[in-house]
Design a protein around this motif. Structure first.
Motif, short mmCIF file in Angstrom:
data_model
loop_
_atom_site.label_atom_id
_atom_site.label_comp_id
_atom_site.label_asym_id
_atom_site.label_seq_id
_atom_site.Cartn_x
_atom_site.Cartn_y
_atom_site.Cartn_z
N ILE A 125 -3.00 42.18 4.21
CA ILE A 125 -1.78 41.49 4.63
C ILE A 125 -1.03 41.06 3.37
N THR A 126 0.26 40.75 3.52
CA THR A 126 1.06 40.27 2.40
C THR A 126 1.60 38.88 2.72
N LEU A 127 1.45 37.98 1.77
CA LEU A 127 2.03 36.64 1.90
C LEU A 127 3.36 36.63 1.16
N GLN A 128 4.43 36.34 1.89
CA GLN A 128 5.76 36.33 1.29
C GLN A 128 6.17 34.91 0.89
N ASP A 129 6.85 34.81 -0.25
CA ASP A 129 7.35 33.52 -0.74
C ASP A 129 6.22 32.49 -0.76
N VAL A 130 5.18 32.77 -1.54
CA VAL A 130 4.01 31.89 -1.56
C VAL A 130 4.37 30.50 -2.09
N GLN A 131 3.72 29.50 -1.54
CA GLN A 131 3.95 28.11 -1.91
C GLN A 131 2.64 27.52 -2.48
N PHE A 132 2.76 26.36 -3.11
CA PHE A 132 1.58 25.73 -3.71
C PHE A 132 0.54 25.35 -2.66
N ASN A 133 0.99 25.06 -1.44
CA ASN A 133 0.01 24.70 -0.40
C ASN A 133 -0.68 25.94 0.19
N PHE A 134 -0.41 27.12 -0.37
CA PHE A 134 -1.14 28.33 0.01
C PHE A 134 -2.43 28.46 -0.80
N ASN A 135 -2.65 27.56 -1.76
CA ASN A 135 -3.90 27.57 -2.53
C ASN A 135 -5.08 27.39 -1.59
N GLY A 136 -6.09 28.25 -1.75
CA GLY A 136 -7.27 28.13 -0.91
C GLY A 136 -8.02 29.45 -0.80
N GLN A 185 2.71 27.86 -11.35
CA GLN A 185 4.12 27.51 -11.55
C GLN A 185 4.89 28.71 -12.09
N LYS A 186 6.09 28.91 -11.56
CA LYS A 186 6.95 29.98 -12.05
C LYS A 186 7.44 29.63 -13.45
N VAL A 187 7.44 30.60 -14.35
CA VAL A 187 7.93 30.39 -15.71
C VAL A 187 9.45 30.24 -15.67
N SER A 188 9.96 29.16 -16.24
CA SER A 188 11.40 28.91 -16.21
C SER A 188 12.12 29.79 -17.21
N PHE A 189 13.43 29.94 -17.01
CA PHE A 189 14.25 30.77 -17.89
C PHE A 189 14.26 30.21 -19.30
N SER A 190 14.29 28.87 -19.43
CA SER A 190 14.33 28.26 -20.75
C SER A 190 13.06 28.57 -21.53
N GLU A 191 11.90 28.57 -20.84
CA GLU A 191 10.65 28.89 -21.50
C GLU A 191 10.63 30.34 -21.95
N ILE A 192 11.17 31.21 -21.10
CA ILE A 192 11.26 32.62 -21.48
C ILE A 192 12.17 32.78 -22.69
N GLY A 193 13.30 32.03 -22.69
CA GLY A 193 14.23 32.11 -23.80
C GLY A 193 13.60 31.63 -25.10
N ILE A 194 12.85 30.52 -25.02
CA ILE A 194 12.17 29.99 -26.21
C ILE A 194 11.15 31.01 -26.73
N LEU A 195 10.40 31.60 -25.81
CA LEU A 195 9.41 32.59 -26.21
C LEU A 195 10.07 33.80 -26.86
N ALA A 196 11.19 34.25 -26.28
CA ALA A 196 11.90 35.40 -26.84
C ALA A 196 12.43 35.09 -28.23
#
Length: 202
Positions: free
Chosen positions: A108-119, A144-155
Protein backbone atom coordinates in the motif's frame (compact mmCIF):
# COMPACT_ATOMS: atom_id res chain seq x y z
CA UNK A 1 -14.66 -52.36 12.71
CA UNK A 2 -11.03 -51.82 13.71
CA UNK A 3 -10.01 -51.59 10.05
CA UNK A 4 -12.55 -48.81 9.47
CA UNK A 5 -11.08 -46.86 12.40
CA UNK A 6 -7.56 -47.38 11.03
CA UNK A 7 -8.63 -46.05 7.60
CA UNK A 8 -10.43 -43.07 9.16
CA UNK A 9 -7.44 -42.23 11.37
CA UNK A 10 -5.09 -42.52 8.39
CA UNK A 11 -7.27 -40.22 6.30
CA UNK A 12 -7.61 -37.73 9.16
CA UNK A 13 -3.84 -37.71 9.78
CA UNK A 14 -3.22 -37.13 6.08
CA UNK A 15 -5.61 -34.16 6.08
CA UNK A 16 -4.06 -32.70 9.23
CA UNK A 17 -0.51 -33.08 7.93
CA UNK A 18 -1.55 -31.58 4.60
CA UNK A 19 -3.17 -28.65 6.40
CA UNK A 20 -0.05 -28.04 8.51
CA UNK A 21 2.12 -28.05 5.41
CA UNK A 22 -0.14 -25.53 3.71
CA UNK A 23 -0.25 -23.25 6.75
CA UNK A 24 3.52 -23.22 6.89
CA UNK A 25 3.67 -22.51 3.16
CA UNK A 26 2.65 -18.81 3.39
CA UNK A 27 5.62 -16.45 3.59
CA UNK A 28 5.32 -12.66 3.92
CA UNK A 29 8.22 -10.24 3.49
CA UNK A 30 8.66 -6.55 4.35
CA UNK A 31 11.60 -4.31 5.18
CA UNK A 32 12.05 -3.93 8.94
CA UNK A 33 12.50 -0.13 8.92
CA UNK A 34 11.51 2.70 6.61
CA UNK A 35 11.99 6.47 6.67
CA UNK A 36 9.81 9.08 4.96
CA UNK A 37 9.92 12.87 4.75
CA UNK A 38 6.93 14.68 6.21
CA UNK A 39 4.41 15.58 3.50
CA UNK A 40 5.64 13.07 0.90
CA UNK A 41 4.29 9.70 -0.27
CA UNK A 42 5.83 6.42 0.89
CA UNK A 43 5.19 2.88 -0.36
CA UNK A 44 4.93 0.17 2.30
CA UNK A 45 6.19 -2.79 0.30
CA UNK A 46 4.84 -6.23 1.21
CA UNK A 47 5.51 -9.32 -0.90
CA UNK A 48 4.41 -12.89 -0.27
CA UNK A 49 4.69 -16.48 -1.46
CA UNK A 50 2.03 -19.17 -1.17
CA UNK A 51 2.15 -22.92 -1.75
CA UNK A 52 -1.25 -22.64 -3.45
CA UNK A 53 -2.21 -20.79 -6.65
CA UNK A 54 -3.13 -17.17 -6.00
CA UNK A 55 -6.65 -15.96 -6.66
CA UNK A 56 -8.25 -12.50 -6.76
CA UNK A 57 -11.34 -13.93 -5.08
CA UNK A 58 -9.60 -15.93 -2.36
CA UNK A 59 -6.33 -14.11 -1.57
CA UNK A 60 -6.65 -11.26 0.94
CA UNK A 61 -4.24 -8.65 2.33
CA UNK A 62 -4.76 -6.81 5.62
CA UNK A 63 -2.75 -3.91 7.04
CA UNK A 64 -2.81 -2.79 10.66
CA UNK A 65 -1.13 0.11 12.46
CA UNK A 66 0.26 0.42 15.99
CA UNK A 67 1.24 3.99 16.98
CA UNK A 68 4.43 4.70 18.89
CA UNK A 69 4.03 3.95 22.58
CA UNK A 70 0.83 1.92 22.06
CA UNK A 71 0.39 -1.81 22.60
CA UNK A 72 -2.73 -2.37 20.50
CA UNK A 73 -3.03 -2.20 16.73
CA UNK A 74 -5.94 -1.06 14.55
CA UNK A 75 -6.93 -2.32 11.10
CA UNK A 76 -6.35 0.43 8.52
CA UNK A 77 -6.64 -1.31 5.14
CA UNK A 78 -8.03 -4.50 3.58
CA UNK A 79 -7.95 -5.94 0.07
CA UNK A 80 -9.83 -8.95 -1.26
CA UNK A 81 -10.77 -8.70 -4.93
CA UNK A 82 -11.69 -5.06 -4.30
CA UNK A 83 -10.16 -2.31 -2.17
CA UNK A 84 -11.51 -1.59 1.31
CA UNK A 85 -9.77 1.70 2.23
CA UNK A 86 -10.22 3.39 5.61
CA UNK A 87 -13.47 5.35 5.62
CA UNK A 88 -12.56 7.47 8.64
CA UNK A 89 -9.79 8.02 11.13
CA UNK A 90 -6.13 8.91 10.73
CA UNK A 91 -5.58 7.19 7.38
CA UNK A 92 -8.73 8.30 5.54
CA UNK A 93 -7.68 9.51 2.04
CA UNK A 94 -4.06 8.65 2.89
CA UNK A 95 -3.84 4.85 2.45
CA UNK A 96 -4.19 3.59 -1.14
CA UNK A 97 -3.68 0.18 -2.74
CA UNK A 98 -0.49 -0.20 -4.82
CA UNK A 99 -0.11 -3.98 -4.90
CA UNK A 100 -0.92 -6.86 -7.26
CA UNK A 101 -1.93 -10.09 -5.48
CA UNK A 102 -1.51 -12.19 -8.64
CA UNK A 103 2.16 -11.25 -8.60
CA UNK A 104 2.57 -11.74 -4.84
CA UNK A 105 2.48 -8.03 -4.01
CA UNK A 106 0.35 -6.71 -1.13
CA UNK A 107 1.81 -3.20 -0.91
CA UNK A 108 0.00 0.00 0.00
CA UNK A 109 1.07 3.64 -0.36
CA UNK A 110 0.66 6.29 2.32
CA UNK A 111 0.09 9.69 0.74
CA UNK A 112 1.08 12.98 2.39
CA UNK A 113 2.58 11.29 5.46
CA UNK A 114 2.31 13.12 8.78
CA UNK A 115 4.32 12.89 12.00
CA UNK A 116 1.50 10.98 13.69
CA UNK A 117 2.04 8.21 11.10
CA UNK A 118 5.11 7.16 13.12
CA UNK A 119 4.67 3.59 14.30
CA UNK A 120 4.59 -0.07 13.27
CA UNK A 121 2.67 -1.33 10.23
CA UNK A 122 1.80 -5.02 9.93
CA UNK A 123 1.06 -6.83 6.65
CA UNK A 124 -0.90 -10.09 6.85
CA UNK A 125 -1.79 -12.22 3.83
CA UNK A 126 -4.21 -15.14 3.59
CA UNK A 127 -4.78 -17.52 0.70
CA UNK A 128 -7.10 -20.19 2.21
CA UNK A 129 -6.41 -22.87 3.14
CA UNK A 130 -2.85 -21.48 3.01
CA UNK A 131 -2.66 -18.83 5.73
CA UNK A 132 0.07 -16.86 7.46
CA UNK A 133 0.06 -16.80 11.23
CA UNK A 134 2.61 -14.06 11.87
CA UNK A 135 2.32 -10.70 10.14
CA UNK A 136 5.46 -9.08 8.78
CA UNK A 137 6.11 -5.64 10.30
CA UNK A 138 7.56 -2.32 9.12
CA UNK A 139 8.67 0.41 11.51
CA UNK A 140 8.02 3.80 9.85
CA UNK A 141 9.83 6.95 10.93
CA UNK A 142 8.60 10.30 9.59
CA UNK A 143 11.30 12.98 9.55
CA UNK A 144 11.24 16.77 9.16
CA UNK A 145 11.28 18.11 5.62
CA UNK A 146 14.51 19.95 4.76
CA UNK A 147 13.72 23.64 4.33
CA UNK A 148 14.77 25.67 1.29
CA UNK A 149 17.04 27.87 3.43
CA UNK A 150 18.92 24.81 4.69
CA UNK A 151 19.32 23.56 1.15
CA UNK A 152 20.56 27.01 0.12
CA UNK A 153 23.09 27.12 2.96
CA UNK A 154 24.32 23.65 2.06
CA UNK A 155 24.64 24.58 -1.62
CA UNK A 156 26.55 27.77 -0.77
CA UNK A 157 28.89 25.86 1.55
CA UNK A 158 29.59 23.16 -1.03
CA UNK A 159 29.89 25.67 -3.87
CA UNK A 160 32.20 27.88 -1.81
CA UNK A 161 34.47 24.96 -0.96
CA UNK A 162 34.67 23.86 -4.58
CA UNK A 163 35.32 27.45 -5.70
CA UNK A 164 38.12 27.87 -3.15
CA UNK A 165 39.78 24.64 -4.29
CA UNK A 166 39.53 25.73 -7.93
CA UNK A 167 41.12 29.11 -7.10
CA UNK A 168 44.01 27.40 -5.27
CA UNK A 169 44.54 25.03 -8.21
CA UNK A 170 44.45 27.92 -10.69
CA UNK A 171 47.04 29.92 -8.69
CA UNK A 172 49.24 26.83 -8.43
CA UNK A 173 49.09 26.19 -12.17
CA UNK A 174 49.81 29.86 -12.99
CA UNK A 175 52.82 29.92 -10.65
CA UNK A 176 54.15 26.71 -12.20
CA UNK A 177 53.71 28.12 -15.72
CA UNK A 178 55.53 31.38 -14.89
CA UNK A 179 58.34 29.54 -13.11
CA UNK A 180 58.73 27.31 -16.14
CA UNK A 181 58.88 30.33 -18.42
CA UNK A 182 61.50 32.01 -16.22
CA UNK A 183 63.53 28.82 -16.18
CA UNK A 184 63.32 28.46 -19.98
CA UNK A 185 64.34 32.11 -20.43
CA UNK A 186 67.29 31.65 -18.07
CA UNK A 187 68.46 28.58 -19.97
CA UNK A 188 68.04 30.41 -23.26
CA UNK A 189 70.05 33.41 -22.03
CA UNK A 190 72.76 31.10 -20.67
CA UNK A 191 72.99 29.36 -24.03
CA UNK A 192 73.20 32.72 -25.76
CA UNK A 193 76.03 33.86 -23.46
CA UNK A 194 77.91 30.63 -24.01
CA UNK A 195 77.69 31.06 -27.77
CA UNK A 196 78.88 34.66 -27.51
CA UNK A 197 81.86 33.62 -25.41
CA UNK A 198 82.76 30.91 -27.91
CA UNK A 199 82.64 33.41 -30.75
CA UNK A 200 84.85 35.89 -28.87
CA UNK A 201 87.39 33.18 -28.11
CA UNK A 202 87.65 32.26 -31.77
Amino acid sequence: MSRIWIYLCSALCALVLSGVYQVKGMEVFTSSELEAVNGTNVRLKCTFKSTLPLSEERTSVSWSFKPLGKTTAEMIFHYQEIVYPPMDGLFKDHAVWSGDVMNGDGSITLQDVQFNFNGTYSCQVRNPPDIQGFASEISLRVVQKVSFSEIGILAIAVGGSIGFILIILTIYIIVRVFRRRDYDKGVEMEDHRSKEMLRESE
